[in-house]
Motif scaffolding. Structure first.
Motif, PDB file in Angstrom:
ATOM      1  N   ASN A 427       0.666  -1.237  -0.013  1.00  0.00           N
ATOM      2  CA  ASN A 427      -0.032  -0.142   0.123  1.00  0.00           C
ATOM      3  C   ASN A 427       0.793   1.244  -0.186  1.00  0.00           C
ATOM      4  O   ASN A 427       0.548   2.229  -0.707  1.00  0.00           O
ATOM      5  CB  ASN A 427      -1.000   0.000   1.061  1.00  0.00           C
ATOM      6  N   SER A 428       1.871   1.210   0.824  1.00  0.00           N
ATOM      7  CA  SER A 428       2.890   2.283   0.710  1.00  0.00           C
ATOM      8  C   SER A 428       3.566   2.514  -0.583  1.00  0.00           C
ATOM      9  O   SER A 428       4.038   3.608  -1.057  1.00  0.00           O
ATOM     10  CB  SER A 428       4.019   1.994   1.811  1.00  0.00           C
ATOM     11  N   ILE A 429       4.085   1.615  -1.222  1.00  0.00           N
ATOM     12  CA  ILE A 429       4.758   1.619  -2.646  1.00  0.00           C
ATOM     13  C   ILE A 429       3.694   2.167  -3.583  1.00  0.00           C
ATOM     14  O   ILE A 429       4.303   3.193  -4.161  1.00  0.00           O
ATOM     15  CB  ILE A 429       4.892   0.442  -2.917  1.00  0.00           C
ATOM     16  N   GLY A 430       2.350   1.716  -3.345  1.00  0.00           N
ATOM     17  CA  GLY A 430       1.400   2.076  -4.332  1.00  0.00           C
ATOM     18  C   GLY A 430       0.917   0.844  -5.263  1.00  0.00           C
ATOM     19  O   GLY A 430       1.823   0.636  -5.919  1.00  0.00           O
ATOM     20  N   LEU A 431      -0.159   0.407  -5.268  1.00  0.00           N
ATOM     21  CA  LEU A 431      -0.780  -0.571  -5.942  1.00  0.00           C
ATOM     22  C   LEU A 431      -0.369  -0.509  -7.247  1.00  0.00           C
ATOM     23  O   LEU A 431       0.095  -1.308  -8.117  1.00  0.00           O
ATOM     24  CB  LEU A 431      -2.161  -0.903  -5.585  1.00  0.00           C
ATOM     25  N   ASP A 432      -0.864   0.627  -8.034  1.00  0.00           N
ATOM     26  CA  ASP A 432      -0.568   0.713  -9.128  1.00  0.00           C
ATOM     27  C   ASP A 432       1.113   0.557  -9.851  1.00  0.00           C
ATOM     28  O   ASP A 432       1.188   0.032 -10.726  1.00  0.00           O
ATOM     29  CB  ASP A 432      -1.042   2.161  -9.808  1.00  0.00           C
ATOM     30  N   VAL A 433       1.671   1.300  -9.083  1.00  0.00           N
ATOM     31  CA  VAL A 433       3.223   1.184  -9.389  1.00  0.00           C
ATOM     32  C   VAL A 433       3.544  -0.256  -9.350  1.00  0.00           C
ATOM     33  O   VAL A 433       4.436  -0.639 -10.224  1.00  0.00           O
ATOM     34  CB  VAL A 433       4.034   2.026  -8.320  1.00  0.00           C
ATOM     35  N   ALA A 434       3.456  -0.861  -8.337  1.00  0.00           N
ATOM     36  CA  ALA A 434       3.846  -2.211  -8.031  1.00  0.00           C
ATOM     37  C   ALA A 434       3.293  -3.109  -8.943  1.00  0.00           C
ATOM     38  O   ALA A 434       4.180  -4.038  -9.490  1.00  0.00           O
ATOM     39  CB  ALA A 434       3.341  -2.597  -6.662  1.00  0.00           C
ATOM     40  N   TRP A 435       1.980  -2.793  -9.161  1.00  0.00           N
ATOM     41  CA  TRP A 435       1.348  -3.788 -10.151  1.00  0.00           C
ATOM     42  C   TRP A 435       2.143  -3.743 -11.719  1.00  0.00           C
ATOM     43  O   TRP A 435       2.381  -4.743 -12.251  1.00  0.00           O
ATOM     44  CB  TRP A 435      -0.223  -3.788 -10.304  1.00  0.00           C
ATOM     45  N   GLN A 436       2.411  -2.605 -11.949  1.00  0.00           N
ATOM     46  CA  GLN A 436       3.102  -2.384 -13.309  1.00  0.00           C
ATOM     47  C   GLN A 436       4.400  -2.922 -13.106  1.00  0.00           C
ATOM     48  O   GLN A 436       4.898  -3.745 -14.101  1.00  0.00           O
ATOM     49  CB  GLN A 436       3.290  -0.917 -13.593  1.00  0.00           C
ATOM     50  N   LYS A 437       5.327  -2.702 -12.289  1.00  0.00           N
ATOM     51  CA  LYS A 437       6.560  -3.501 -12.199  1.00  0.00           C
ATOM     52  C   LYS A 437       6.384  -4.892 -12.118  1.00  0.00           C
ATOM     53  O   LYS A 437       7.212  -5.688 -12.914  1.00  0.00           O
ATOM     54  CB  LYS A 437       7.159  -2.924 -10.874  1.00  0.00           C
ATOM     55  N   LEU A 438       5.236  -5.569 -11.587  1.00  0.00           N
ATOM     56  CA  LEU A 438       5.161  -7.096 -11.672  1.00  0.00           C
ATOM     57  C   LEU A 438       4.835  -7.416 -13.064  1.00  0.00           C
ATOM     58  O   LEU A 438       5.317  -8.483 -13.363  1.00  0.00           O
ATOM     59  CB  LEU A 438       4.184  -7.504 -10.629  1.00  0.00           C
ATOM     60  N   ILE A 439       3.869  -6.756 -13.726  1.00  0.00           N
ATOM     61  CA  ILE A 439       3.751  -6.966 -15.183  1.00  0.00           C
ATOM     62  C   ILE A 439       5.080  -6.736 -16.019  1.00  0.00           C
ATOM     63  O   ILE A 439       5.377  -7.718 -16.943  1.00  0.00           O
ATOM     64  CB  ILE A 439       2.803  -5.942 -16.029  1.00  0.00           C
TER      65      ILE A 439
END
Length: 645
Positions: A427-439
């Protein structure tokens, strides 16, 4: 008169058409034999040259060129089947007259006079019916074949085409199958047994009728002696010998899950892989394969010991072992028993990885500037609108044991596999940011919600192994490679190179190695620990104990291990990554180190990794992930709201 002329014209045209058809068929048959392209067995070998399996379609045949065939085999064959083979032109006229006299006396076709050339024709293009029309065609074909091929080429085709019983086609296959010997190591008695087989393969099969086989072989040896082709001493020794005969399976498949996956992969490049006579060399090691299979069965047995009511028809596991520095697949076990289920759970099944996925969330944080010593809040929170159902719209995740640690370091949160700390970190990282990095890292099924922190999506062991390679591979992700080379019958070698992409800086990957090593040394992965070698890894247990994982690696070998029920029903509450899967890694690595005592045992820090005493203990950091400079009591309002320090 006109009618009579027309009648004979029709007869003449019909006869001419029949003759044209007859000769057209002969041309086709001649071409089949001259342009000989038999179905050939493909052989799979491990990285050390050990035979893994034979694969074939209907006919198990390994081809022997004329140069490979010892002269004594040819002598024995000619002696018993066609003594004047090298003198006649395809037909033995003298033998035909002898047979004809007997046929006339019997008023039927009772005796043949077939040469090896004629026998080859019967085996390849004609039926064995005793009809004069078929015999006429056979004679014509014999002359044509002798015109087109040399005697050596006819012998080569004959010895590779004929059936030798027990599912073996060709003398090379029979030699390896019955005696486990190449042709040049056969004794005279073994040669005699082989050349005697084509006359009646079922009757003379030495695995079923050894007495008949030996008797037939003695007839061959006697014929050689009577012709003066062997000495008295040689004859005496050969007659007395009783060779050891092996009753082998046709495939000799020593690793069925591995073989099935190899065929699926190889057929993409060579559609005729089952009939083309290829040699496939794998990156796998049969010794490692056996270690992995035994370790997986060990874990399976331990589950059954703990749960006497477990459904053995549903409970299963899988394991894949790789060299994470280059992606070579060293072992692949898709289930505990191939005979009961050939479904490959290592490649075909997608299961939720649970907490074994957490390192990727922590790695993203590290690459964004966080440190293993940064602190995160391990406290309960309610997240609104995470779930779509009206009945459970809000999400209130829990830790295992329902307790909280407060503010803890990332290293400690991963060591204890704290769910709430991981979710708060995401949550602190930012879901959108983390999700894109995982993709970007290649996770195709990652859901775009906070539950991803707990591995709430399906992935195969094969794909997960590739992703995990970025840690042990010092930041390089290696594509898993099963096949090393495929060599065709013509000697053309196709090499399958490893594929790597750099997704992390080496020093950043090492931060995660150190954190995962801590998981094994003192955390949820303690069950995988053995003395004398560095082990890093992460446990994983999904909701209701449906899946149990351990993903671990040493400096040279990585293993991804999974257990669960095929029907997705929960296992008992005691089954989880730490208790169920981690000890299997320990079992495997113990065997591995014993077999390969010189394996690398210590992780080496790359340049750019620094050490510093921090809050009373040695801490590592990098330029991207510096140590925190602020204490908890002096954080800014912005940091407090983000729950990361």
């Amino acid at each position: 008169m006109k009618h009579i002329f027309g009648f004979f014209t029709i007869i003449a045209i019909g006869a001419l058409a029949g003759l044209v058809y007859f000769y057209s068929q002969i041309r086709v048959d001649v071409s089949t034999i001259v342009d000989y392209k038999p179905k050939l067995t493909t052989q799979i070998y491990d990285r050390n040259g050990e035979l893994v399996a034979n694969i074939f379609d209907e006919e198990n045949r390994q081809y022997a060129k004329y140069e490979e065939i010892p002269p004594q085999i040819i002598e024995a064959l000619v002696a018993i089947e066609d003594t004047s083979f090298f003198e006649h032109g395809g037909i033995n006229v003298e033998a035909i007259f002898r047979a004809a006299i007997k046929d006339i006396k019997a008023m039927s076709l009772v005796e043949g006079a077939s040469t090896l050339t004629q026998q080859l024709i019967k085996n390849m293009v004609l039926s064995r019916d005793k009809k004069f029309t078929r015999k006429l065609k056979e004679v014509i074909l014999a002359f044509k074949i002798e015109e087109e091929l040399s005697k050596e080429e006819i012998i080569e085709r004959y010895l590779n085409q004929v059936y030798f019983g027990h599912g073996y086609y060709g003398i090379k296959t029979a030699s390896l199958g019955y005696f486990k010997k190449p042709l040049n190591e056969l004794s005279l008695k073994e040669i005699a047994m082989l050349v005697g087989l084509p006359k009646a393969p079922s009757n003379y099969d030495p695995t079923k009728h050894i007495d008949l086989s030996l008797s037939r072989a003695n007839s061959v040896i006697s014929r050689l002696y009577n012709l003066g082709w062997i000495s008295q001493d040689y004859y005496d020794v050969a007659i007395k010998e009783t060779p050891i005969v092996y009753d082998e399976t046709l495939t000799q498949n020593r690793a069925p899950y591995l073989v099935d996956e190899t065929i699926k992969e190889a057929i993409k490049y060579f559609p005729d892989i089952k009939t083309g006579g290829y040699k496939i060399t794998l990156n796998a090691d049969l010794k490692v394969q056996e270690m992995a299979r035994n370790a997986l069965k060990f874990g399976y047995s331990e589950i059954l010991k703990r749960d006497k009511n477990a459904d053995e028809t549903q409970l299963n596991g899988a394991m894949i072992v790789t060299n994470p520095t280059n992606g070579e697949i060293l072992a692949l076990v898709g289930g505990v028993d191939f005979a009961k289920s050939n479904f490959n759970r290592a490649t075909q099944s997608e299961r939720q990885p649970g907490s074994s996925f957490k390192p990727f969330i922590y790695q993203i944080a590290l690459d964004m500037g966080y440190s293993p010593m940064s602190k995160v809040a391990d406290i309960s929170r309610v997240f609104e609108g995470v779930n779509k159902s009206e009945e459970d719209k809000d999400w209130k995740p829990k830790n295992y044991g329902d307790n909280f640690e407060g503010y803890i370091t990332l290293k400690e949160a991963l060591r204890q596999s704290r769910n709430l700390a991981t979710i708060n970190l995401l949550n602190s990282i930012g879901l959108d940011v983390a999700w894109q990095k995982l993709i970007d890292l290649g996770f195709k099924n990652a859901p775009q919600n906070l539950s991803i922190a707990l591995g709430s999506f399906g992935i195969s062991l094969l794909d997960f192994s590739e992703h995990y390679s970025i840690f042990a591979g010092n930041g390089k992700q290696s594509k898993s490679k099963l096949i090393k080379t495929i060599t065709s019958q013509t000697g053309m070698v196709s090499e399958f190179q490893t594929e790597q992409i750099e997704v992390l800086k080496p020093e950043q990957a090492y931060l995660m190695i150190d954190m995962l090593k801590n998981v094994v040394d003192a955390g949820t992965g303690r069950g995988a620990k053995i003395s004398g070698i560095d082990i890093a890894g992460k446990t994983g247990t999904t909701n209701n104990n449906v899946d149990a994982w351990f993903c671990g690696f040493t400096p040279e070998v990585q293993a991804i291990i999974w257990y669960g029920n095929d029907n997705n029903l929960p296992m008992r509450k005691v089954e989880g990554g730490g208790r169920t899967a981690a000890p299997v890694f320990r079992e495997f690595i113990t065997s591995y180190v014993k077999e390969f005592p010189n394996t690398k045992r210590k992780f080496e820090a790359p340049s750019g990794v620094y050490h510093k005493l921090y809050e009373g203990s040695d801490a590592i950091y990098t330029d991207i992930s510096p140590l925190p400079t602020q204490k908890l009591n002096s954080v800014t309002t912005q940091e407090s709201e983000g729950l990361i320090f």
